[in-house]
Design an enzyme around this catalytic site. Structure first.
Site, PDB file in Angstrom:
ATOM      1  N   CYS A  70       4.633 -45.714  62.166  1.00 54.11           N
ATOM      2  CA  CYS A  70       4.476 -46.426  63.435  1.00 54.11           C
ATOM      3  C   CYS A  70       3.029 -46.276  63.905  1.00 54.11           C
ATOM      4  O   CYS A  70       2.476 -45.179  63.874  1.00 54.11           O
ATOM      5  CB  CYS A  70       5.439 -45.832  64.464  1.00 54.11           C
ATOM      6  SG  CYS A  70       4.974 -46.184  66.152  1.00 54.11           S
ATOM      7  N   HIS A  80       2.930 -41.374  82.572  1.00 53.99           N
ATOM      8  CA  HIS A  80       4.014 -41.832  83.448  1.00 53.99           C
ATOM      9  C   HIS A  80       3.540 -41.831  84.900  1.00 53.99           C
ATOM     10  O   HIS A  80       3.801 -42.763  85.655  1.00 53.99           O
ATOM     11  CB  HIS A  80       5.231 -40.911  83.342  1.00 53.99           C
ATOM     12  CG  HIS A  80       5.750 -40.729  81.957  1.00 53.99           C
ATOM     13  ND1 HIS A  80       6.126 -39.511  81.464  1.00 53.99           N
ATOM     14  CD2 HIS A  80       5.944 -41.619  80.946  1.00 53.99           C
ATOM     15  CE1 HIS A  80       6.555 -39.655  80.220  1.00 53.99           C
ATOM     16  NE2 HIS A  80       6.439 -40.924  79.887  1.00 53.99           N
ATOM     17  N   HIS A  98       2.879 -43.945  67.223  1.00 55.80           N
ATOM     18  CA  HIS A  98       3.209 -42.514  67.129  1.00 55.80           C
ATOM     19  C   HIS A  98       2.756 -41.839  65.834  1.00 55.80           C
ATOM     20  O   HIS A  98       2.868 -40.619  65.711  1.00 55.80           O
ATOM     21  CB  HIS A  98       4.719 -42.315  67.307  1.00 55.80           C
ATOM     22  CG  HIS A  98       5.196 -42.725  68.672  1.00 55.80           C
ATOM     23  ND1 HIS A  98       5.691 -43.982  68.942  1.00 55.80           N
ATOM     24  CD2 HIS A  98       5.203 -42.051  69.835  1.00 55.80           C
ATOM     25  CE1 HIS A  98       6.001 -44.056  70.209  1.00 55.80           C
ATOM     26  NE2 HIS A  98       5.716 -42.910  70.787  1.00 55.80           N
ATOM     27  N   LYS A 134      -3.652 -41.836  72.802  1.00 57.56           N
ATOM     28  CA  LYS A 134      -2.587 -41.987  73.792  1.00 57.56           C
ATOM     29  C   LYS A 134      -1.841 -40.658  73.899  1.00 57.56           C
ATOM     30  O   LYS A 134      -1.587 -40.005  72.902  1.00 57.56           O
ATOM     31  CB  LYS A 134      -1.627 -43.080  73.359  1.00 57.56           C
ATOM     32  CG  LYS A 134      -0.510 -43.314  74.369  1.00 57.56           C
ATOM     33  CD  LYS A 134       0.323 -44.522  73.997  1.00 57.56           C
ATOM     34  CE  LYS A 134       1.381 -44.795  75.048  1.00 57.56           C
ATOM     35  NZ  LYS A 134       2.697 -44.341  74.670  1.00 57.56           N
ATOM     36  N   LYS A 179       4.237 -36.706  73.436  1.00 57.04           N
ATOM     37  CA  LYS A 179       4.739 -35.414  73.015  1.00 57.04           C
ATOM     38  C   LYS A 179       4.481 -35.229  71.521  1.00 57.04           C
ATOM     39  O   LYS A 179       4.147 -34.133  71.058  1.00 57.04           O
ATOM     40  CB  LYS A 179       6.238 -35.332  73.308  1.00 57.04           C
ATOM     41  CG  LYS A 179       6.695 -33.914  73.277  1.00 57.04           C
ATOM     42  CD  LYS A 179       7.985 -33.663  73.978  1.00 57.04           C
ATOM     43  CE  LYS A 179       8.198 -32.162  73.902  1.00 57.04           C
ATOM     44  NZ  LYS A 179       9.461 -31.702  73.678  1.00 57.04           N
ATOM     45  N   CYS A 181       9.591 -45.050  69.507  1.00 57.78           N
ATOM     46  CA  CYS A 181       9.467 -46.327  70.254  1.00 57.78           C
ATOM     47  C   CYS A 181      10.836 -46.907  70.576  1.00 57.78           C
ATOM     48  O   CYS A 181      10.944 -47.793  71.406  1.00 57.78           O
ATOM     49  CB  CYS A 181       8.749 -47.402  69.438  1.00 57.78           C
ATOM     50  SG  CYS A 181       7.038 -47.114  69.083  1.00 57.78           S
ATOM     51  N   HIS A 204       4.608 -36.925  82.147  1.00 57.34           N
ATOM     52  CA  HIS A 204       3.210 -36.604  81.873  1.00 57.34           C
ATOM     53  C   HIS A 204       2.296 -37.569  82.621  1.00 57.34           C
ATOM     54  O   HIS A 204       2.755 -38.453  83.353  1.00 57.34           O
ATOM     55  CB  HIS A 204       2.934 -36.513  80.377  1.00 57.34           C
ATOM     56  CG  HIS A 204       3.103 -37.783  79.594  1.00 57.34           C
ATOM     57  ND1 HIS A 204       2.476 -38.955  79.921  1.00 57.34           N
ATOM     58  CD2 HIS A 204       3.836 -38.063  78.484  1.00 57.34           C
ATOM     59  CE1 HIS A 204       2.784 -39.894  79.055  1.00 57.34           C
ATOM     60  NE2 HIS A 204       3.628 -39.386  78.176  1.00 57.34           N
ATOM     61  N   CYS A 248      11.460 -47.226  64.460  1.00 56.78           N
ATOM     62  CA  CYS A 248      10.738 -46.038  64.947  1.00 56.78           C
ATOM     63  C   CYS A 248      11.534 -45.458  66.100  1.00 56.78           C
ATOM     64  O   CYS A 248      11.728 -46.123  67.127  1.00 56.78           O
ATOM     65  CB  CYS A 248       9.320 -46.392  65.411  1.00 56.78           C
ATOM     66  SG  CYS A 248       8.558 -45.033  66.322  1.00 56.78           S
TER      67      CYS A 248
END
Ligand code: MSP
Length: 501
Positions: free
Chosen positions: A143, A21, A146, A294, A297, A129, A18, A126
């Site tokens: 977390c 990255h 996420h 952030k 997915k 992570c 994505h 998590c």
């Protein structure tokens, strides 16, 4: 020849690449290309992080083996980097044999140093992570990155005695105060170390998808221990010691701010334990946020970079991510922002300058570029622009570097508007104006090439310059007056056709 070696994080292959990255990888590539322009021999390492519980769970959900799963996704990363024109020197997958051999060697070295001991882990984990958290590090058991519930885990693990490395790490950072860019991140790292370091687990017993510990095959290496080692296994650790000795330590690990502890605390301690040197530096980037969050997915706000390049072009996209967010800060991605920057900086500025210069030279100079003057009004601006661009790229300040280059574009456009060469008669005065504008454009083309390699090569050719813009040298070829004149200048198609906003 001076060497410059950089790495990107190796990406989890739970889904296709994505924008987040792509962002880290484009920055690494542009900085590497900058160092190549400075005459250095460059190495860019990237790759994929393929073991661990997260991948195992994604594979299970698809009903395939983890190996089948990663073999399907990993090529999508290699393909995305090809399409984004990333000049990859080496792509490592953690499922490769060269990596496994190196990880086992590193584990054994730390074990032999007495830094790995067996114990029981009780606490939260998590999976997204792939990280262990203390209760106070979670938000109502979730977390913070996420927003998903961390699992409670209790199992026999081998632990790395990180607590033994507090002083060594602090001494190392005191001796290397410039190792982390941007500077303020050093305090974050040393502050964290000073709070006291907890030993961390380096193995999982309940998982099989990983690399076995050499002394206890009932455990596999914790995915972060496995992943961090890619930086040395790709350089020959465990398989080609001669190459490793010649190529380690690397200049920079480019990483996102979310993985700073793993990289700037765990990793140097692991290396010290194995008797190896830490990397020379880290360049820590912020996040590209979408709607203030952030991208991930789990959050479901994923932007696919490959869809964007179909629309805006590879170089338009590369330019946007480098120019819009200064490396180190968070940026906010928006489609409107992308188009508006494309129109202002590329269509109206760079593209317009290239088109104007070529049009006037075609119409009024018979298509042949006149020589620049020895020190016209643009020469001083060019010298400052080159010096500022050098300073900013050297400090991994991408948007400031491009802004320093764009100051020369803006000045040259203003210079043309002030002199209005399109209204002049052919002759000496016109030749001086156009020679200087061509020279400024030639310098810009070199300076902007790390961000936009293909477009700059195209402009280079349109200016009638021979060879590759990427083979020019910062310092010599960016000096004012290098444009020889008498080259055939072509207008060509618009470089950046304006987008409707
Ligand atoms: N596999 C680990 C890294 C191991 S390196 C030895 C990992 N992978 S990741 O795919 O989740 O993320 C890799 C990098 O991408 C991280 O540096 C992360 O910060 C970066 N990005 C992921 N999403 C991002 C944004 N939205 N914005 C910018 N970069 C972010 O962590």
């Amino acid at each position: 020849m001076k060497k410059f070696s950089a790495t990107t994080p190796i990406y989890y292959v739970n889904a296709k690449p994505h924008l987040g990255h792509a962002y880290t990888t484009i920055v690494t590539d542009a900085v590497c290309r900058w160092h190549k322009l400075c005459g250095e021999e460059v190495h860019l390492l990237t790759g994929t992080d393929e073991h661990g519980l997260k991948i195992q769970q994604f594979a299970d959900a698809e009903g395939v083996s983890p190996k089948q799963f990663v073999d399907r996704i990993a090529p999508m990363f290699a393909d995305a980097w090809r399409r984004l024109n990333i000049d990859v020197s080496d792509f490592i997958r953690t499922t490769e044999q060269r990596h496994k051999v190196g990880v086992q060697k590193l584990l054994q070295a730390c074990y032999d140093a007495g830094d790995i001991e067996v114990d029981v882990y009780r606490g939260h984990y998590c999976v997204a992570c792939e990280a262990y958290y203390m209760p106070e590090e979670l938000d109502d058991g979730k977390c913070k990155i996420h927003s998903t519930k961390a699992q409670y885990v209790e199992e026999e693990n081998y632990f790395f005695r990180l607590s033994r490395y507090e002083k060594k790490l602090l001494d190392w950072y005191a001796a290397h105060p410039d190792a982390i860019k941007p500077d303020h991140r050093v305090n974050e790292v040393t502050g964290f170390i000073k709070q006291g370091l907890r030993d961390f687990s380096v193995s999982r017993k309940s998982l099989t998808w990983g690399i076995e510990l050499p002394w206890d095959k009932s455990h596999v290496a914790y995915v972060w221990f496995d992943a961090l080692a890619n930086y040395i296994t790709a350089h020959g650790y465990g398989t080609d010691e001669k190459r490793f000795a010649a190529t380690w330590p690397v200049d920079y690990h480019f990483i996102g701010k979310d993985i700073i502890r793993f990289h700037c605390v765990y990793w140097p301690a692991m290396l010290m334990s194995a008797g190896l040197e830490p990397p020379k530096g880290w360049a820590v980037g912020g996040w590209l946020l979408v709607g203030g969050e952030k991208m991930s997915k789990t959050t479901g706000n994923v932007v696919n970079p490959l869809d964007l390049i179909d629309e805006i072009g590879v170089d338009g996209f590369r330019y946007y991510v480098l120019a819009d967010t200064n490396y180190g800060n968070d940026g906010d991605f928006s489609y409107e922002g992308l188009l508006s920057r494309f129109n202002s900086d590329l269509a109206n500025n760079f593209g317009n300058l290239a088109a104007r210069v070529a049009t006037v030279v075609e119409k009024k100079c018979g298509g042949v570029g006149p020589k620049p003057s020895s020190k016209g009004e643009l020469a001083a601006i060019a010298t400052t622009s080159v010096a500022d661009t050098i300073k900013e790229w050297q400090n991994v300040q991408t948007s400031r570097a491009l802004d320093a280059t764009w100051s020369l574009i803006r000045a040259t456009n203003a210079f043309l508007e002030a002199h209005e060469p399109w209204k002049m008669e052919p002759g000496k005065e016109l030749d001086t104006v156009m020679g200087d504008a061509l020279e400024a454009l030639r310098i810009v083309t070199i300076l902007a090439s790390p961000a936009m390699p293909r477009t700059c090569q195209e402009v280079w050719q349109r200016l009638g310059m021979s060879g590759q813009v990427a083979d020019q040298r910062i310092g010599t070829d960016t000096q004012w007056g290098r444009y020889p004149g008498s080259t055939k200048v072509h207008k060509g198609e618009p470089l950046f056709p304006r987008k409707k906003v």
